[in-house]
Design an enzyme around this catalytic site. Structure first.
Site, PDB file in Angstrom:
ATOM      1  N   ALA A 106      52.217  16.361  37.639  1.00 28.53           N
ATOM      2  CA  ALA A 106      51.369  17.419  38.209  1.00 28.53           C
ATOM      3  C   ALA A 106      49.897  17.279  37.814  1.00 28.53           C
ATOM      4  O   ALA A 106      49.186  18.278  37.729  1.00 28.53           O
ATOM      5  CB  ALA A 106      51.899  18.812  37.833  1.00 28.53           C
ATOM      6  N   SER A 107      49.437  16.057  37.584  1.00 30.77           N
ATOM      7  CA  SER A 107      48.033  15.815  37.227  1.00 30.77           C
ATOM      8  C   SER A 107      47.594  16.721  36.080  1.00 30.77           C
ATOM      9  O   SER A 107      46.470  17.198  36.037  1.00 30.77           O
ATOM     10  CB  SER A 107      47.120  16.039  38.446  1.00 30.77           C
ATOM     11  OG  SER A 107      47.541  15.236  39.517  1.00 30.77           O
ATOM     12  N   GLU A 138      47.384  12.243  40.539  1.00 34.03           N
ATOM     13  CA  GLU A 138      48.186  12.048  41.751  1.00 34.03           C
ATOM     14  C   GLU A 138      47.353  11.792  42.994  1.00 34.03           C
ATOM     15  O   GLU A 138      47.761  11.067  43.890  1.00 34.03           O
ATOM     16  CB  GLU A 138      49.037  13.306  42.003  1.00 34.03           C
ATOM     17  CG  GLU A 138      50.045  13.584  40.929  1.00 34.03           C
ATOM     18  CD  GLU A 138      50.600  14.994  41.076  1.00 34.03           C
ATOM     19  OE1 GLU A 138      51.618  15.142  41.753  1.00 34.03           O
ATOM     20  OE2 GLU A 138      50.005  15.939  40.532  1.00 34.03           O
TER      21      GLU A 138
END
Lengths: 342, 455
Positions: A87-88, A292
């Site tokens: 999720a970065s 991402e």
């Protein structure tokens, strides 16, 4: 037949952090007897360079050289909890936890230095080269090794800190979808230039040029690495990769890299990028996240470029040569070319 | 200039000693010289190997499994079935309150996808384990399978879930909804209605290092698990729950992963390998083959997205309705969560006053989908950006201009009712145009994300 050229653009946002929050990370820092600072975590480095950027953030906040900071991860017996690398979120969450821990450790460090130098801690600063000095009279200083030795063996003081970061979990309103799904948003715009071979349906990506805005870059070389890696992955997803080549049919599922096609180095397009830095409000030193998103924008940019080249709007990916040849049958541009020839 | 803008500029000018410098990464040399230790490099004396007996069909009833020939393979140690797994039915997102439990560690009496694990075989060598797996006789009754998300929602589709639907239920709703403004009113006012359907196919993460772990019994009665999970505690806690052992019995070690991309946040190898170590008292390695990575491990879900936009002659999008279907495959894993993230992003980085979104998480007889780089946002960005080009083409506007006109700005309200705080879409578009030498008209160059220019 012919080779048709086209360009396409895509502009995207990308949210940082686990959707809706509720994803904590912790960090513990302690100084060894000789002034090495160990940052204990349970975070994972996927190859993106987390261990390096976290050491940079820790060194910056502590005010000590990068070389004096070690990352000790990931062992559940010794490292405090981290939700994970996805999720970065890792640089944002772990970075914030490290800053909090490093501030506490720095305070302890300056307090010991104040005793040694017989001044108030408020009068002290670090030079980032391994010394703590008296503001205004930099010759009055103590080096970090002497300081850590004194802390351990003379004062019995621990130079350590605890840090944690969480964006509290937020609910979704099931009726309206009202929610807070991100901590901050990074942005990108990618311009793709392609050439389509109307005989074979093959696409050559000539260039991927992009502008990214990812908040503060902790390590520009690693950000660049993400941009190049993501561009290549996005190109591969746009043109080749799928586990179901005839989706939704499950037939012909690839089982090896001879069937699951990923482009090779010779297909690497010209990749160029600029990075803008608008620091985020809640990221460590203004970090947003670049994990991402770099694989996202190239996909629509390439599909739009191919649509532009052949004059038929494509609406799915991957756009394999087979799909492009089928689309070309409907292309007014290609019909025109054929008529001109006959 | 606004206060926020000047604050950002102050922050931009801040000076640092180490942050912002391209210091060489510390693990780089190890990675490129092959000296970094990955999970598959870890080996212990007496280590056993685990391989899965997998379903050869997409959907069916398990009538019988006969291990008698497998047991004769030299090096065979033991078999594990669903009866050996203390809490066999699980869902990994239970730790963040997503339920219900619905995926078996090992199939009980039914298989929902080709490749679904039915039994684990532990043997002295990898070869012996594979040989034993090949000799297991499966007696299965094949059932009709469904592979298309919209077919799966039809009344005559085979029902895959115990709760009687082929979709995930979001707080009583059959999909994740977003309702903002009045989309029908927007369509009525619009000069153009522009519709399209966008499709994406499932994608494999294709990491260099396949999913793997080694579970090792320790003299103090604990178990050390060396793993390439992306989320160490998440995996350990789920393993403890599945095995019904105290959390303190487990010790997970990792932190270096040869490519994750979201493919290593499922909890797939660790519970069964740890169980095998408990049952045999020996270290056990469970490593996916490349074929398993591609045909069995989670994929990015496939998506189908129906777009209907109401657009004015001047390029403003005033209404957007999207019906999205995520193909979750046979089980939840992370897809229900990805659908929520998708719903928050499918309107794109654009300010649209009327938005209506229904995003479905649909089950099919496909290898499960799960997390992957872009988690519901990748298909959204794809569809939105292709749709922007289609709008530009339909109304006869430049593709750059359509994006500038609609770009969200700070202070705008997004469809999920969050105020935009850190938009820079206009800034990256200006920078990209400059990079490629595309001359933007003056009125676009004047725009920025901090304030809306006065009309």
């Amino acid at each position: 037949m012919a080779k048709l050229r086209g360009t396409g653009i895509a502009a995207v946002n990308y949210p940082t952090g686990m959707n809706l929050g509720g994803d904590p990370s912790q960090a513990l820092i302690h100084a060894t007897t000789t002034g090495t600072f160990v940052i204990s975590l349970s975070s994972t480095d996927l190859g993106q360079g987390l261990k390096t950027v976290i050491a940079q953030i820790g060194a910056e906040t502590l005010g000590v050289p990068f070389e004096n900071v070690l990352i000790d991860t990931a062992d559940t017996d010794t490292g405090p909890h981290c939700m994970g690398t996805f999720a970065s979120r890792a640089t944002h969450r772990v970075g914030n936890a490290v800053i909090m821990a490093a501030k506490e450790a720095r305070k302890a460090m300056l307090e010991v230095a104040a005793e040694e130098l017989e001044v108030s801690p408020d009068d002290l600063d670090t030079d980032g080269k391994g010394n703590i000095f008296v503001k205004g009279s930099p010759e009055r200083k103590i080096d970090i090794t002497s300081l850590a030795l004194a802390a351990h063996f003379k004062y019995g003081r621990t130079i350590s800190g605890r840090g944690m970061y969480i964006k509290p979990k937020s609910p979704v309103d099931p009726e309206t979808g009202k929610m807070d799904p991100d901590s901050t948003e990074a942005h990108a715009c990618v311009v793709a230039e392609v050439e389509v071979d109307t005989e074979t349906g093959e696409v050559t990506v000539i260039s991927l040029k992009s502008a990214y805005e990812v908040g503060r870059q902790v390590n520009p070389a690693l950000v660049h690495g993400q941009i190049v890696g993501g561009a290549f992955m996005g190109m591969s997803h746009a043109l080749y990769e799928t586990t179901a080549p005839y989706y939704p049919s499950p037939d012909h599922a690839p089982g090896s890299f001879s069937e699951y096609i990923i482009p090779g180095p010779h297909e690497l397009p010209h990749i160029e990028s600029v990075v803008l830095e608008y620091p985020s409000v809640n990221g460590p030193y203004g970090v947003k996240g670049v994990g991402e998103m770099t694989a996202n924008a190239p996909i629509p940019a390439i599909v739009n470029a191919v649509s532009n080249a052949i004059g038929v709007r494509l609406t799915e990916y991957p756009i394999t040569p087979e799909k492009i040849l089928r689309a070309l049958e409907k292309s007014p541009k290609v019909k025109q070319l054929a008529e001109n020839r006959s | 200039m606004s206060e926020v803008a000047s604050e950002v500029i102050r922050e931009m000018k801040r000076e640092f000693k180490v942050v912002g410098k391209s210091v060489p990464r510390r693990d780089g040399i190890g990675h490129v010289t092959g000296k970094t230790v990955y999970v598959d490099d870890i080996s212990f004396p007496g280590m056993l190997h685990l391989k899965m007996v997998r379903s050869p069909i997409h959907h069916g009833i398990i009538r019988n499994v006969d291990f008698s020939e497998a047991e004769k393979v030299p090096g065979f140690v033991r078999v594990l079935t669903h009866r050996d797994v203390p809490k066999n039915i699980y869902t990994i997102l239970c730790l963040i309150g997503v339920g219900p439990d619905e995926e078996p560690v090992l199939a009980v009496d039914r298989v929902l996808y080709k490749g679904e694990p039915i039994a684990a075989i532990v043997a002295e060598t990898e070869e012996a384990a594979m040989e034993a797996v090949s000799r297991v006789k499966l007696d299965l009754e094949e059932l009709p399978a469904v592979f298309d998300v919209e077919e799966a929602l039809k009344p005559d589709a085979p029902i895959l879930k115990p709760w009687g639907t082929n979709y995930f239920i979001y707080e009583g709703h059959h999909c994740r909804r977003v309702r903002f403004g009045d989309v029908e009113k927007g369509f009525a006012q619009a000069d153009y209605i522009i519709e399209e359907v966008y499709n994406t196919s499932p994608i494999e993460h294709a990491p260099t290092e396949t999913t793997a772990c080694v579970a090792k019994p320790e003299p103090d009665g604990r178990y050390t698990v060396y793993t390439n999970t992306q989320a160490l505690f998440f995996t350990m806690d789920n393993t403890a729950l599945i095995l019904q052992v105290p959390f303190s019995k487990l010790h997970f070690v990792g932190g270096t992963v040869g490519g994750g991309f979201g493919g290593k946040v499922d909890v797939i190898t660790e519970p069964i390998a740890t169980l095998a170590a408990m049952k045999t008292g020996r270290p056990v390695k469970f490593k996916y083959t490349r074929e398993e990575e591609m045909r069995v491990s989670s994929t990015r879900s496939a998506w189908r997205m129906y777009f209907k936009d109401g657009v004015m002659k001047d390029g403003r999008i005033i209404a957007r309705k999207v019906i999205s279907y995520a193909d979750s495959g046979a089980y939840n894993r992370h897809t229900p969560y990805a659908v929520t993230k998708h719903a928050a992003n499918i309107a794109g980085p654009y300010t649209i006053p009327n938005v209506y979104i229904d995003a479905y998480c649909v089950y099919t007889n496909r290898q499960p989908a799960s997390a992957m780089r872009g988690f519901g946002v990748t298909p959204a960005s794809f569809a939105v950006e292709c749709q922007m080009d289609k709008i530009a083409e339909t109304i006869g506007m430049d593709p750059w201009e359509i994006r500038f006109i609609n770009a969200y700005r700070n202070g705008d309200m997004r469809p999920h009712q969050k105020v935009v705080e850190d938009a820079t879409l206009i800034e990256v578009m200006k920078a990209a145009a400059e990079l490629v030498g595309h001359k933007l008209p003056e009125h676009l160059l004047k725009m920025h994300s901090w304030d809306r220019e006065k009309a």
